[in-house]
Design an enzyme around this catalytic site. Structure first.
Site, PDB file in Angstrom:
ATOM      1  CG  ASP A 206       6.169  -7.294  14.224  1.00 27.02           C
ATOM      2  OD1 ASP A 206       6.904  -6.315  13.536  1.00 27.02           O
ATOM      3  OD2 ASP A 206       5.607  -8.365  13.509  1.00 27.02           O
ATOM      4  CG  ASN A 214      -0.505  -3.312   4.505  1.00 26.53           C
ATOM      5  OD1 ASN A 214      -1.510  -2.765   4.757  1.00 26.53           O
ATOM      6  ND2 ASN A 214       0.839  -2.701   4.694  1.00 26.53           N
ATOM      7  CG  HIS A 219      -0.714   0.055   1.297  1.00 27.45           C
ATOM      8  ND1 HIS A 219       0.380  -0.474   2.058  1.00 27.45           N
ATOM      9  CD2 HIS A 219      -0.426  -0.301  -0.112  1.00 27.45           C
ATOM     10  CE1 HIS A 219       1.257  -1.030   1.351  1.00 27.45           C
ATOM     11  NE2 HIS A 219       0.862  -0.962  -0.099  1.00 27.45           N
ATOM     12  CG  ASP A 223      -2.304   3.666   6.504  1.00 30.32           C
ATOM     13  OD1 ASP A 223      -1.204   3.128   6.646  1.00 30.32           O
ATOM     14  OD2 ASP A 223      -2.581   4.481   5.718  1.00 30.32           O
ATOM     15  CD  GLU A 249       5.654  -4.597  10.182  1.00 29.71           C
ATOM     16  OE1 GLU A 249       5.837  -5.705   9.477  1.00 29.71           O
ATOM     17  OE2 GLU A 249       5.570  -3.614   9.395  1.00 29.71           O
TER      18      GLU A 249
END
Length: 329
Positions: A206, A214, A219, A223, A249
């Site tokens: 994780d 974010n 975002h 990414d 994630e």
């Protein structure tokens, strides 16, 4: 007997040189002694084809091997009007399979442009193969290539199905396998490991504080981080290990033939690899590096998919409770 003129002799010599040059370009004759087979080839005729003319028709007998001297040929599986599966260039051959097994041709062969092909009939084909080891070997190589091509492209619809299936099991953002793929592979891998009495370990990974990342950087940056983490993990595992994006994630790493001690080594390698990864945007601006937390679990003899995933997830929770950027079992 009429004596040939100088011009006729020169023309004949030119034609002979051109004929030999044409033969030397044939992949079938690569490494072969052309002097030893020229007598056999003298009986071959050359077929001229107009663009669009059918040379071989699927479903009909064919007892001739064609060697392309000039032009280009198309191969169609369904019909001459369908999308061609491949193009044959000068020096290549076609028709070998139906000549060997004496069954109807499996594809349409159509001239893509005005073309010339040397015709080698069934009997001469075997005479050449018997006369030259190089020719026989070249034909085996060509057949293997043809069979592989046919296996990989039986029809256009099958190709599309394979493409759709691949897209359905690949995460487009990271390039890793996705949850759908994992749901299919994990039970089978667990069964295989159980039957072979070999260890199997699984880790949940994780990205730490990803939501906060974010919120702070957007975002698109998030990414880019997920992609960078995926690539970093790929560098830390063996080719036989399997990675998938579990969702958001979170990632799953499946370690075959690996017990808990081995999994710990891989986990630390991944932890360090991600932490040292430099993440950049498309404009080359650098983003803050991220860390990951990892939860490790080894498959127990009676474990189910659910219990194995739950064990790794609970270990991941413990790693986060310890302060993140670490692993727990």
């Amino acid at each position: 007997m009429r004596i040939k003129t100088t011009t006729e002799i020169r023309n004949a010599e030119g034609e002979a040189r051109q004929h030999r040059a044409d033969l030397e370009r044939m992949s079938l004759f690569s490494g072969a002694d052309l002097h030893s087979i020229e007598g056999l080839l003298d009986s071959c005729s050359v077929r001229a084809l107009q663009a669009g003319e059918i040379l071989i028709e699927a479903g009909k007998p064919n007892r001739t091997l064609y060697l392309l001297l000039s032009g280009r040929l198309r191969i169609h599986l369904d019909s001459p009007d369908s999308q061609p599966v491949c193009l044959l260039e000068v020096g290549e051959s076609v028709g070998e399979l139906s000549v060997i097994d004496q069954k109807p041709a499996s594809a349409f062969v159509v001239a893509d442009a005005p073309s010339r092909a040397l015709e080698v009939d069934h009997d001469l084909f075997w005479a050449l193969a018997n006369a030259s080891h190089a020719i026989a070997s070249n034909m085996l190589v060509t057949l293997a290539q043809r069979l592989r091509a046919n296996n990989s492209a039986i029809t256009e619809s099958l190709e599309l199905q394979r493409l759709y299936k691949r897209h359905a099991t690949i995460d487009q953002l990271t390039g890793l396998h996705n949850r759908r793929w994992l749901d299919d592979v994990l039970p089978r891998q667990m069964k295989r490991s159980s039957m072979n009495a070999s260890p199997l370990s699984l880790m949940m990974v994780d990205v730490d504080h990803f939501k906060k990342f974010n919120d702070n950087f957007g975002h698109l940056a998030g990414d880019q981080v997920l992609y960078a983490v995926a690539q970093a993990m790929l560098k830390c595992v063996r080719p036989t290990d399997m990675l998938a994006r579990f969702g958001g994630e979170e990632f799953v790493v499946l370690l075959t033939d690996t017990d808990m001690e081995g999994a710990k080594i891989v986990a630390e390698r991944i932890r360090q690899g991600v932490a040292s990864t430099i993440v950049k945007m498309a404009d080359a601006s650098q983003l803050p590096s991220v860390t990951v937390s990892l939860g490790l679990a080894q498959m127990a003899p009676s474990a189910s998919v659910e219990t194995l995933l739950t064990a790794a997830d609970e270990a991941l929770y413990r790693a986060k409770a310890k302060g993140r950027n670490c692993f727990s079992e």
